[in-house]
Design a protein around this motif. Sequence first.
Motif, PDB file in Angstrom:
ATOM      1  N   ASP A 106      54.388  27.310  44.224  1.00 18.79           N
ATOM      2  CA  ASP A 106      54.247  27.368  42.760  1.00 18.79           C
ATOM      3  C   ASP A 106      53.996  28.771  42.229  1.00 18.79           C
ATOM      4  O   ASP A 106      54.296  29.062  41.076  1.00 18.79           O
ATOM      5  CB  ASP A 106      53.109  26.448  42.288  1.00 18.79           C
ATOM      6  CG  ASP A 106      53.465  24.980  42.426  1.00 18.79           C
ATOM      7  OD1 ASP A 106      54.664  24.661  42.553  1.00 18.79           O
ATOM      8  OD2 ASP A 106      52.544  24.145  42.408  1.00 18.79           O
ATOM      9  N   SER A 107      53.469  29.655  43.065  1.00 15.82           N
ATOM     10  CA  SER A 107      53.147  31.008  42.599  1.00 15.82           C
ATOM     11  C   SER A 107      54.320  31.991  42.753  1.00 15.82           C
ATOM     12  O   SER A 107      54.234  33.118  42.275  1.00 15.82           O
ATOM     13  CB  SER A 107      51.934  31.553  43.357  1.00 15.82           C
ATOM     14  OG  SER A 107      52.282  31.849  44.692  1.00 15.82           O
TER      15      SER A 107
ATOM     16  N   ARG B   3      57.869  33.605  42.049  1.00 21.01           N
ATOM     17  CA  ARG B   3      58.880  33.736  40.996  1.00 21.01           C
ATOM     18  C   ARG B   3      60.003  34.637  41.503  1.00 21.01           C
ATOM     19  O   ARG B   3      59.762  35.782  41.884  1.00 21.01           O
ATOM     20  CB  ARG B   3      58.287  34.365  39.732  1.00 21.01           C
ATOM     21  CG  ARG B   3      57.044  33.678  39.200  1.00 21.01           C
ATOM     22  CD  ARG B   3      57.399  32.460  38.356  1.00 21.01           C
ATOM     23  NE  ARG B   3      56.210  31.828  37.819  1.00 21.01           N
ATOM     24  CZ  ARG B   3      55.622  30.761  38.360  1.00 21.01           C
ATOM     25  NH1 ARG B   3      56.078  30.238  39.467  1.00 21.01           N
ATOM     26  NH2 ARG B   3      54.559  30.219  37.803  1.00 21.01           N
TER      27      ARG B   3
ATOM     28  N   LYS C  63      62.535  24.554  43.517  1.00 22.60           N
ATOM     29  CA  LYS C  63      61.837  25.225  42.415  1.00 22.60           C
ATOM     30  C   LYS C  63      62.701  26.311  41.803  1.00 22.60           C
ATOM     31  O   LYS C  63      62.762  26.458  40.583  1.00 22.60           O
ATOM     32  CB  LYS C  63      60.523  25.831  42.899  1.00 22.60           C
ATOM     33  CG  LYS C  63      59.752  26.567  41.809  1.00 22.60           C
ATOM     34  CD  LYS C  63      58.483  27.183  42.359  1.00 22.60           C
ATOM     35  CE  LYS C  63      57.619  27.771  41.276  1.00 22.60           C
ATOM     36  NZ  LYS C  63      58.119  29.016  40.726  1.00 22.60           N
TER      37      LYS C  63
END
Length: 161
Positions: free
Chosen positions: A27-28, A30, A88
Amino acid sequence: MKGLVKCSAILWILLGAAVWVGAEPVDSLRATNYVNDFAGVLDEATQARLNDLCHQVEQKAQAQIAVAIVKSLDGQDTLTYAVALYQKWGIGAKGKDRGVLILLATQDHKYWTTVGYGLEGILPDGKVGGFGREMVPLLKSGDYAGAVTLMTARVASVIAQ
């Protein structure tokens, strides 16, 4: 009281070890380009060459290659981590799923390549696994740039054909 102090000391050691490992939850992360070196092991020239190669593959073959280099898999197995990151980041055009994620975890000494359904016919597990085995000697010697370049070039070559 001694037990509480001992327990507190152990917790601090474990917390310090967790911070030191540099775990990177999916989730962290990018994506900022095709090649995302969160572990800081690639030089700028290698990143530029690989980003250019991946861009060419996308332009000419409508397929995406993404590279993620992390320090740690955050305690997850490589397959789970790689699939979660692939999803993601949305690698490969939606509906066509022509994408590949090359994942390397430097401190965990693990790697994985996730291939989208749209490319599985030309990049089956056995072929991608062979590419991975080719890069193992480079990884063992700490040549992350060489290993990632080899894997990315092999995948790009198959897609280009």
